[in-house]
Write a protein that holds these residues in place. Structure first.
Motif, mmCIF file in Angstrom:
data_model
loop_
_atom_site.group_PDB
_atom_site.id
_atom_site.type_symbol
_atom_site.label_atom_id
_atom_site.label_comp_id
_atom_site.label_asym_id
_atom_site.label_seq_id
_atom_site.Cartn_x
_atom_site.Cartn_y
_atom_site.Cartn_z
ATOM 1 N N THR A 316 47.356 35.775 50.409
ATOM 2 C CA THR A 316 47.381 35.545 48.973
ATOM 3 C C THR A 316 47.471 34.044 48.744
ATOM 4 N N ASN A 317 47.599 33.636 47.489
ATOM 5 C CA ASN A 317 47.608 32.208 47.173
ATOM 6 C C ASN A 317 48.773 31.469 47.821
ATOM 7 N N ASN A 318 49.894 32.165 48.023
ATOM 8 C CA ASN A 318 51.108 31.482 48.464
ATOM 9 C C ASN A 318 51.556 31.844 49.871
ATOM 10 N N GLY A 319 50.829 32.722 50.550
ATOM 11 C CA GLY A 319 51.275 33.118 51.874
ATOM 12 C C GLY A 319 50.506 34.304 52.400
ATOM 13 N N MET A 359 43.040 41.690 46.812
ATOM 14 C CA MET A 359 42.557 41.694 45.437
ATOM 15 C C MET A 359 42.644 40.315 44.792
ATOM 16 N N GLY A 360 42.966 39.285 45.579
ATOM 17 C CA GLY A 360 43.081 37.931 45.054
ATOM 18 C C GLY A 360 44.521 37.461 45.069
ATOM 19 N N GLU A 361 45.242 37.708 43.992
ATOM 20 C CA GLU A 361 46.636 37.284 43.903
ATOM 21 C C GLU A 361 47.598 38.345 44.420
ATOM 22 N N TYR A 362 47.091 39.499 44.798
ATOM 23 C CA TYR A 362 47.938 40.577 45.315
ATOM 24 C C TYR A 362 47.113 41.425 46.279
ATOM 25 N N GLY A 425 33.904 61.925 50.182
ATOM 26 C CA GLY A 425 33.996 61.573 48.777
ATOM 27 C C GLY A 425 34.611 60.199 48.622
ATOM 28 N N GLY A 426 35.026 59.895 47.411
ATOM 29 C CA GLY A 426 35.626 58.589 47.174
ATOM 30 C C GLY A 426 36.309 58.546 45.827
ATOM 31 N N TRP A 427 37.038 57.481 45.608
ATOM 32 C CA TRP A 427 37.680 57.264 44.318
ATOM 33 C C TRP A 427 37.770 55.766 44.030
ATOM 34 N N ILE A 428 37.954 55.452 42.750
ATOM 35 C CA ILE A 428 37.971 54.067 42.278
ATOM 36 C C ILE A 428 39.252 53.829 41.489
ATOM 37 N N PHE A 429 39.869 52.690 41.746
ATOM 38 C CA PHE A 429 41.015 52.240 40.943
ATOM 39 C C PHE A 429 40.637 50.916 40.298
ATOM 40 N N ASP A 430 40.808 50.858 38.991
ATOM 41 C CA ASP A 430 40.523 49.636 38.247
ATOM 42 C C ASP A 430 41.841 48.969 37.863
ATOM 43 N N PRO A 431 42.263 47.923 38.583
ATOM 44 C CA PRO A 431 43.570 47.297 38.291
ATOM 45 C C PRO A 431 43.597 46.555 36.971
ATOM 46 N N ARG A 432 42.429 46.329 36.391
ATOM 47 C CA ARG A 432 42.397 45.642 35.094
ATOM 48 C C ARG A 432 42.819 46.573 33.966
#
Length: 592
Positions: A316-319, A359-362, A425-432
Motif C-alpha cells: 500500500t502507500n505506506n507499507g 485495491m490501491g490504498e487498501y 462462476g464468479g462474483w463482483i464487489f464494487d468498493p465504491r
C-alpha cells in the motif's frame, strides 16, 4: 391499491431477509453491473490469443517504452513479475518469483527465440566465492624496506555478473605484511567459481579485489582492482593512499532459494515493489526486503519474522500488508533495515492466496467469515452486513477464488470441484458502492490465472490454453431468448391483500423476459418485445399463463392474470439496459 417501483437497481445481500432489503438491493443480480443505477448487462469475454501451452497458469505483459508489449507465460501458479526499478536500465531487466527459485532476465535474452517467453533467465542474487584468496610474496618482488612502517594486509574478492551486479565478498585471506617495493601475489582460486546455479558470469563478468590495512584503526576493505571473471591471480603493491572505494556489498546475499539446507521453507515468493526501489517477498514466516535499487541484494538484516505463516503480501502507500494463517500485519518503515510489523485489528486469516487483490490504498482478501478489507493497521470484514459466514463459505467459494482488480472492481472467479463435472462462476464487489456492491456472473470454464493491465484497467485471464479478456466482446454475456444473461430479482414487496394487475418495463431495447410472483407462486413468466416497424409492444412468449401472447399497444405495459396476494416479487432478464420496472394494481397507477 399499491404501486411498487424499481428505478435504482443494486446488488444482492443474501444475509438480509428478502422482505427487508432496501435501496434497490435484490434477491438476484446476475451478469450485470449497477454503477449507473440501471441494469447494465455484462459483456462476453473475448478470446485474445492462443497460449503456447494448455498448461500455462501465470502471465505477465512485459512493457517497454515505445515497443509492443511482450506476453510472458509460465506453467507455475502465482508467478509475480516486476520490471527493473532502475531508471533507464540498459539491460531492461525483469525479476520474478514463483518458479523453482527467484529469477531475473534481460530483455534481449528473455525475448530471444520464437515465443514461449521468457526464454533466457538467471538465478536472482550473486553468490560469494566459496574460498578465500591466498596471498604470497611475488618471486620478483624486492626486499622489504627497513625504513618504512610495516603494514598488515588482508584481501577479499567478489563476483560481478555480466549485468554489473556485485555479490558478497569471500572470506578474508590470511594477513600478510608489506612494505615497498614488495609485490604481493593474490590468487583467486578457480575452484571458488560457481559451477552451477544459472548465474550470468559470461562476457563482461568480473572479479573485484579489495584490500584492508589490518593494522589501521579503520580496517575497511577498499578496491584494489577489477579483472575479468576468468582471471585467477593478480599482483599488488598499491599504496594504501591509492586504494579506491570501500567494499559496498558486505551482506548482499541472494534471496531465499531452493537450497533446503539454508531455507527449509522453500524459495522466496510473492515479489512486490514497496517504493523507493525496494522489492519485498516472503518465505514461510520470513518477510524479506532488498537493497534499494539493487534487486539482486537481500541482506539478512533486512528480514523480519512474522508470528504466523505468511500466505501472501501486498503493498500500500505506506507499507506492506501481510496476510497470514492468523492475523494480518501491517509492516511499515522508511528504510528496509528498520521495518516494523504491527498486528492489524481484525481476527481474519487469509484462506486463499489467490484472493488477495491490491485495491490501491487498501487490500481485499478472502477470510473465513467473508471478504476482508485491510488499510494500514485497520481491518474489517466488509461483506458481513450482506453475506453471512455460512453463505460466504457455501455460495461464494472463498478457498477456490482467483480474484483480480478490474476498473476499480474486485472480480472473483470460482470453481466448485464437488460437482461432476466441475461447475464455475464468479462474483463482483464494487468498493465504491459497498452498500449495493455484490453481484454474480456465469462462467463455463476454470480460470487458471490472470493479469490486471494497470495502464488500461483491463483484465486478462487464462482459460485452458487461451488468453481471454474480461468483458472484451461487444456482445452481451450468455443471452438467448428466454434465458437472458443479465437477471435481476427484486426484494419481496409487502402489501395489504390486493390484486396486482399491470407491469411496466422501461428498457433501452427489447426483448425483456419478466416473471411475477404472488405469495411465492409464479403468476406470470413472459417475454416482452418491441416492433420497430409498427412501434408496438407485444408478448412473444408466455410460459405462465400458457399461451398468453398478444399485442400490448404503444406502451411497455403488460396486463397480469387474475391474482391476489400480500407478498410480491418481480424478476427481469435482458441483453439490454433496463431503466425502470413498476408493478401496480391498475394501468392508471403505473403512470401516476
Amino acid at each position: 391499491m399499491a404501486v411498487f417501483r424499481l428505478e435504482n437497481f443494486a446488488g444482492i445481500a443474501p444475509a438480509k431477509s428478502a422482505r427487508l432489503l432496501q435501496g434497490g438491493l435484490g434477491q438476484k443480480a446476475e451478469n450485470m453491473t449497477f454503477s449507473s443505477g440501471r441494469i447494465t448487462p455484462l459483456r462476453h469475454d473475448s478470446e485474445v490469443t492462443t497460449l503456447s501451452s494448455g498448461l500455462i497458469k501465470s502471465i505477465h505483459y512485459y512493457q517497454r517504452v515505445g515497443q509492443p508489449d511482450v506476453l510472458f507465460e509460465f506453467t507455475d501458479e502465482n508467478v509475480q513479475v516486476l520490471e527493473s526499478p532502475i531508471a533507464r536500465d540498459t539491460h531492461q531487466r525483469a525479476y520474478w518469483t514463483g518458479q523453482d527459485f527467484p529469477r531475473m532476465g534481460a530483455y534481449s535474452g528473455m525475448v530471444s527465440g520464437n515465443g514461449g517467453y521468457p526464454n533466457v533467465s538467471f538465478r536472482l542474487g550473486v553468490p560469494a566465492p566459496s574460498a578465500a584468496p591466498t596471498v604470497a610474496y611475488d618471486a620478483t618482488s624486492g626486499t622489504a624496506s627497513t625504513d618504512e612502517e610495516i603494514q598488515d594486509f588482508s584481501y577479499v574478492y567478489t563476483f560481478v555478473t555480466a549485468f554489473g551486479e556485485e555479490g558478497p565478498p569471500s572470506d578474508p585471506s590470511t594477513v600478510i605484511t608489506w612494505t615497498s617495493p614488495q609485490v604481493i601475489k593474490v590468487d583467486l582460486p578457480a575452484t571458488s567459481n560457481p559451477s552451477t546455479g544459472n548465474h550470468n558470469f559470461g562476457t563482461g563478468a568480473l572479479k573485484r579485489i579489495y584490500r584492508a590495512n589490518a593494522g589501521s584503526n579503520a580496517a575497511y576493505f577498499q578496491l584494489v582492482a577489477q579483472v575479468p571473471f576468468t582471471t585467477t591471480s593478480i599482483t599488488d603493491n598499491t599504496a594504501s593512499s591509492a586504494l579506491a572505494e570501500v567494499l559496498p556489498s558486505e551482506g548482499w546475499i541472494g534471496p531465499p532459494d531452493d537450497d533446503t539446507s539454508l531455507y527449509p521453507d522453500g524459495p522466496m515468493e510473492g515479489l512486490i515493489p514497496v517504493g523507493n526501489g525496494v522489492f519485498c517477498g516472503f518465505a514461510g514466516t520470513r518477510l524479506c526486503f532488498s537493497e534499494p535499487f539493487l534487486p539482486h541484494a537481500w541482506p539478512i538484516q533486512y528480514r523480519i519474522t512474522i508470528e504466523n505463516e505468511i500466505i501472501g503480501i501486498s503493498a500500500t502507500n505506506n507499507g506492506v500488508i501481510v496476510m497470514t494463517k492468523g492475523f494480518p500485519y501491517f509492516v511499515t518503515g522508511t528504510d528496509p533495515a528498520a521495518m516494523t510489523a504491527i498486528q492489524v485489528d481484525v481476527a481474519q486469516s487469509c484462506v486463499n492466496r489467490n484472493s488477495i487483490v491490491d485495491m490501491g490504498e487498501y487490500v481485499l482478501y478472502a477470510g473465513p467469515d467473508g471478504l476482508v478489507s485491510v488499510s494500514n493497521t485497520t481491518g474489517q470484514v466488509i461483506s458481513r452486513e450482506f453475506i453471512s459466514a455460512d453463505q460466504w463459505n457455501e455460495d461464494f467459494y472463498p478457498t477456490t477464488l482467483k480474484a483480480f482488480l478490474y476498473e476499480g472492481l474486485y472480480v472473483a472467479f470460482w470453481t466448485d470441484t464437488t460437482t461432476s463435472p466441475d461447475t464455475h462462476g464468479g462474483w463482483i464487489f464494487d468498493p465504491r458502492r459497498p452498500e449495493t456492491a455484490f453481484s454474480t456472473f456465469t462462467m463455463n470454464d476454470d480460470v487458471h490465472g490472470g493479469y490486471h493491465y494497470k495502464s488500461t484497467g483491463e483484465l486478462y485471464y487464462i482459460d485452458d490454453g487461451y488468453l481471454k479478456k474480461f468483458q472484451g466482446d461487444p456482445n452481451v454475456r450468455d443471452y438467448w431468448l428466454g434465458s437472458a444473461g443479465a437477471t435481476y430479482k427484486s426484494r419481496i414487496f409487502v402489501s395489504q391483500p390486493t390484486s396486482m394487475g399491470a407491469l411496466k418495463i422501461k428498457a433501452q431495447d427489447y426483448p425483456v423476459e419478466f416473471k411475477v410472483w404472488a405469495d411465492g407462486e409464479c403468476i406470470a413468466d413472459q417475454t416482452m418485445v418491441y416492433d420497430n416497424m409498427t412501434q408496438q409492444y407485444s408478448i412473444l412468449v408466455s410460459t405462465t399463463p400458457s399461451g398468453a401472447t398478444g399485442n400490448l399497444g404503444a406502451s411497455p405495459i403488460a396486463r397480469l392474470p387474475a391474482n391476489h396476494g400480500t407478498e410480491w416479487e418481480v424478476e427481469v432478464s435482458s441483453e439490454h439496459e433496463i431503466d425502470e420496472v413498476v408493478l401496480a394494481s391498475t394501468v392508471a397507477e403505473l403512470n401516476a
